[in-house]
Every structure is written in structure tokens, then in C-alpha cells.
Design a protein around this motif. Structure first.
Motif, PDB file in Angstrom:
ATOM      1  N   UNK A 158      -4.182   1.126  11.322  1.00 28.68           N
ATOM      2  CA  UNK A 158      -5.144   0.080  10.979  1.00 28.68           C
ATOM      3  C   UNK A 158      -6.228   0.587  10.037  1.00 28.68           C
ATOM      4  N   UNK A 159      -6.509   1.885  10.090  1.00 27.42           N
ATOM      5  CA  UNK A 159      -7.484   2.426   9.138  1.00 27.42           C
ATOM      6  C   UNK A 159      -6.909   2.434   7.724  1.00 27.42           C
ATOM      7  N   UNK A 160      -5.619   2.821   7.621  1.00 27.66           N
ATOM      8  CA  UNK A 160      -4.993   2.875   6.290  1.00 27.66           C
ATOM      9  C   UNK A 160      -4.548   1.493   5.823  1.00 27.66           C
ATOM     10  N   UNK A 161      -4.206   0.627   6.772  1.00 23.38           N
ATOM     11  CA  UNK A 161      -3.714  -0.723   6.424  1.00 23.38           C
ATOM     12  C   UNK A 161      -4.527  -1.736   7.228  1.00 23.38           C
ATOM     13  N   UNK A 162      -5.733  -2.018   6.786  1.00 23.63           N
ATOM     14  CA  UNK A 162      -6.651  -2.851   7.591  1.00 23.63           C
ATOM     15  C   UNK A 162      -6.126  -4.253   7.891  1.00 23.63           C
ATOM     16  N   UNK A 163      -5.247  -4.786   7.036  1.00 23.64           N
ATOM     17  CA  UNK A 163      -4.770  -6.155   7.251  1.00 23.64           C
ATOM     18  C   UNK A 163      -3.440  -6.199   8.008  1.00 23.64           C
ATOM     19  N   UNK A 164      -2.992  -5.073   8.454  1.00 23.14           N
ATOM     20  CA  UNK A 164      -1.798  -5.061   9.320  1.00 23.14           C
ATOM     21  C   UNK A 164      -2.171  -5.693  10.654  1.00 23.14           C
ATOM     22  N   UNK A 165      -1.405  -6.644  11.153  1.00 23.78           N
ATOM     23  CA  UNK A 165      -1.715  -7.245  12.456  1.00 23.78           C
ATOM     24  C   UNK A 165      -1.784  -6.164  13.545  1.00 23.78           C
ATOM     25  N   UNK A 166      -2.820  -6.157  14.369  1.00 23.44           N
ATOM     26  CA  UNK A 166      -2.973  -5.108  15.396  1.00 23.44           C
ATOM     27  C   UNK A 166      -1.747  -4.954  16.304  1.00 23.44           C
ATOM     28  N   UNK A 232      10.652  -3.079  -3.963  1.00 29.18           N
ATOM     29  CA  UNK A 232       9.617  -4.008  -4.397  1.00 29.18           C
ATOM     30  C   UNK A 232       9.039  -4.802  -3.243  1.00 29.18           C
ATOM     31  N   UNK A 233       9.904  -5.310  -2.364  1.00 30.29           N
ATOM     32  CA  UNK A 233       9.438  -6.088  -1.221  1.00 30.29           C
ATOM     33  C   UNK A 233       8.621  -5.222  -0.267  1.00 30.29           C
ATOM     34  N   UNK A 234       9.060  -3.973  -0.073  1.00 32.68           N
ATOM     35  CA  UNK A 234       8.327  -3.067   0.804  1.00 32.68           C
ATOM     36  C   UNK A 234       6.936  -2.802   0.243  1.00 32.68           C
ATOM     37  N   UNK A 235       6.845  -2.481  -1.020  1.00 25.11           N
ATOM     38  CA  UNK A 235       5.562  -2.167  -1.631  1.00 25.11           C
ATOM     39  C   UNK A 235       4.629  -3.382  -1.637  1.00 25.11           C
ATOM     40  N   UNK A 236       5.201  -4.563  -1.838  1.00 30.13           N
ATOM     41  CA  UNK A 236       4.376  -5.780  -1.818  1.00 30.13           C
ATOM     42  C   UNK A 236       3.754  -5.984  -0.433  1.00 30.13           C
ATOM     43  N   UNK A 237       4.543  -5.761   0.617  1.00 32.67           N
ATOM     44  CA  UNK A 237       4.026  -5.922   1.973  1.00 32.67           C
ATOM     45  C   UNK A 237       2.944  -4.885   2.274  1.00 32.67           C
ATOM     46  N   UNK A 238       3.164  -3.642   1.853  1.00 30.84           N
ATOM     47  CA  UNK A 238       2.163  -2.604   2.087  1.00 30.84           C
ATOM     48  C   UNK A 238       0.880  -2.895   1.306  1.00 30.84           C
ATOM     49  N   UNK A 239       1.035  -3.446   0.111  1.00 31.91           N
ATOM     50  CA  UNK A 239      -0.155  -3.756  -0.702  1.00 31.91           C
ATOM     51  C   UNK A 239      -1.008  -4.810  -0.026  1.00 31.91           C
ATOM     52  N   UNK A 240      -0.352  -5.800   0.554  1.00 33.37           N
ATOM     53  CA  UNK A 240      -1.096  -6.849   1.272  1.00 33.37           C
ATOM     54  C   UNK A 240      -1.843  -6.238   2.446  1.00 33.37           C
ATOM     55  N   UNK A 241      -1.192  -5.362   3.182  1.00 35.13           N
ATOM     56  CA  UNK A 241      -1.819  -4.758   4.358  1.00 35.13           C
ATOM     57  C   UNK A 241      -2.940  -3.796   3.982  1.00 35.13           C
ATOM     58  N   UNK A 242      -2.857  -3.213   2.801  1.00 32.14           N
ATOM     59  CA  UNK A 242      -3.919  -2.267   2.391  1.00 32.14           C
ATOM     60  C   UNK A 242      -5.189  -3.009   1.973  1.00 32.14           C
ATOM     61  N   UNK A 243      -5.087  -4.211   1.414  1.00 29.61           N
ATOM     62  CA  UNK A 243      -6.261  -4.912   0.858  1.00 29.61           C
ATOM     63  C   UNK A 243      -7.215  -5.323   1.975  1.00 29.61           C
TER      64      UNK A 243
END
Length: 243
Positions: A158-166, A232-243
Motif C-alpha cells: 500500500x505504500x508503493x501502490x496507494x490506490x491498490x484496494x487494501x 501493457x495491461x499489467x503496466x496500466x494496472x500498476x500505474x493506476x495503483x501507483x497514482x
């Protein structure tokens, strides 16, 4: 250690056998009881066929006539039980059987006093119960440690990917940190909670759970090609979670 047998009477038991090493050469004397290969009867009382016998004056004797009838048989296999039974028994004997293929006697077990065997069993049972309690305590301690580690791993996700659902972060952490799984969470880097290891665990979770990667593998697509196809799909999902 090979049993003591008088070479002069050995042929009466198994004529084709080679007598074992004398007791003097072994540094200890012992009583030896045989499990015969052939049907034998007691030369004194006529009982038989004997499952166990003692040689006396070159002739077979049953345990009763050899004054060993009060002893009980303990098969080999439990080293601690055998040792404790011998130590607590005022009279005991080695039980052997001749192995024709190997041309030697092999130990089958011991005869010991019944009371000594009962005491030995109680001691071994107490040891077994103590070991079981220690294993239970260790399991509880490991489970608590694993739970703390999984929580720390989820917090780092959650620190690295703040928007990842807990809840998703907890599932990823629990999956990556299973003891003995060989997954990234159990690696040295994973236990150290390095950003690379944590990111690798999240990436693997997204790849398997959020893309068609597994379906591609099932269709026989090579792993490298499947990874490139879903990158591409993996990176897009990680980008959303990082923002």
C-alpha cells in the motif's frame, strides 16, 4: 554388534552358518536367543516347534527351560525404547536370526523384563508428549510470525501502490509470503521488504488475476510471448495503483 555364540555348538543350530565373533573380542558378554530357520523342538520338555530358542550344550531349549520365559519380546525399530528397556532390565537377551543370503546373523530385537518395558514405554510416551507440545508451540509461534510478516508485506504494498484496494493488498501479501512456497515473499529480498520484491509480487498478482496470461499459457503460448502480450495491461494496472 554381532551376538555371542559358542562355535562348538553353532552347527547344531544352522550347520551351514559361520559362527559370529566371540564375546571376548567384542568386549561384552550377552545372552543370545535365536529365531530358528528350521522347525525345532525343546530337547528338555519337547515343546515345539519353537519360535525362539536358546542353545545349551549344543541342543535347543525353549525359553521356559532356559529360565527366560518371564521375558517379553521387543522387536527392533525404536532405539530409545530398546535402550531404556535394556537399562531397566536386570536380565535381557538379544534375539537374532540367520540371514542365509548374507551369511550372517541379524538382530531382530531383545527380550526384556515386562516391568522394565512398561517403565521404558512410559518414559518414551512422556518424551513424545513433550515433543508434541513443543511442536504445537512452535507452530503457534510460526503462525504468529507469518501473520505479522504478511501484514508488513501488505503495508509495504500500500505504500508503493496507494490506490491498490487494501483487501487486494492483503491477498497478494498472503499469497506471496506462504512459508515454504518458494514465492518472492519468502526470498531474502522479500523478507527484507525491498521495493523490487514487493513490486514483483504485485506484478505477478496482476498478471495472473487481471489479464489473459493464464489463458494464453493454457493455449500453449510460450511464457515469454504471453508476458509480452500482457505487459501493457499489467503496466496500466500498476500505474493506476501507483497514482
Amino acid at each position: 554388534m554381532r551376538p555371542t555364540v559358542d562355535p562348538a555348538v553353532e552347527p547344531a543350530l544352522e550347520p551351514s552358518t559361520t559362527p559370529p565373533q566371540p564375546a571376548a573380542a567384542q568386549g561384552t558378554a550377552r545372552l543370545v536367543v535365536f529365531r530358528p530357520l528350521k522347525r525345532k523342538r525343546c530337547a528338555e520338555c519337547g515343546a515345539g516347534p519353537l519360535s525362539l530358542l536358546v542353545l545349551a550344550d549344543g541342543r535347543p531349549r525353549c525359553l521356559g527351560c532356559a529360565d527366560l520365559g518371564h521375558l517379553v519380546y521387543l522387536p527392533r525399530g525404536d532405539t530409545a525404547l530398546t535402550r531404556r528397556s535394556r537399562e531397566g532390565s536386570g536380565l535381557w537377551a538379544v534375539v537374532v536370526r540367520f540371514n542365509r543370503r548374507k551369511s550372517r546373523y541379524e538382530r531382530q530385537g531383545v527380550l526384556v523384563e515386562e516391568a522394565a518395558l512398561a517403565r521404558a514405554e512410559e518414559r518414551c510416551l512422556a518424551d513424545a508428549e513433550a515433543r508434541a507440545r513443543r511442536r504445537a508451540r512452535d507452530a503457534v509461534r510460526r503462525a504468529a510470525g507469518d501473520e505479522r510478516f504478511a501484514a508488513a508485506f501488505a503495508a509495504e504494498i500500500l505504500r508503493l501502490f496507494p490506490r491498490c484496494p487494501p483487501e487486494r493488498a492483503r491477498r497478494i501479501a498472503g499469497h506471496a509470503s506462504v512459508r515454504g512456497s518458494g514465492r518472492v515473499g519468502r526470498s531474502a529480498a522479500g523478507r527484507a521488504l525491498t521495493p523490487g520484491a514487493v513490486t514483483a509480487a504485485v506484478t505477478a498478482a496482476v498478471r495472473h488475476g487481471g489479464t489473459e496470461y493464464d489463458a494464453l499459457l493454457m493455449r500453449g503460448v510460450p511464457r515469454g510471448e504471453a508476458r509480452r502480450h500482457t505487459a501493457g495491461a499489467v503496466e496500466a494496472a500498476l500505474r493506476v495503483w501507483r497514482e
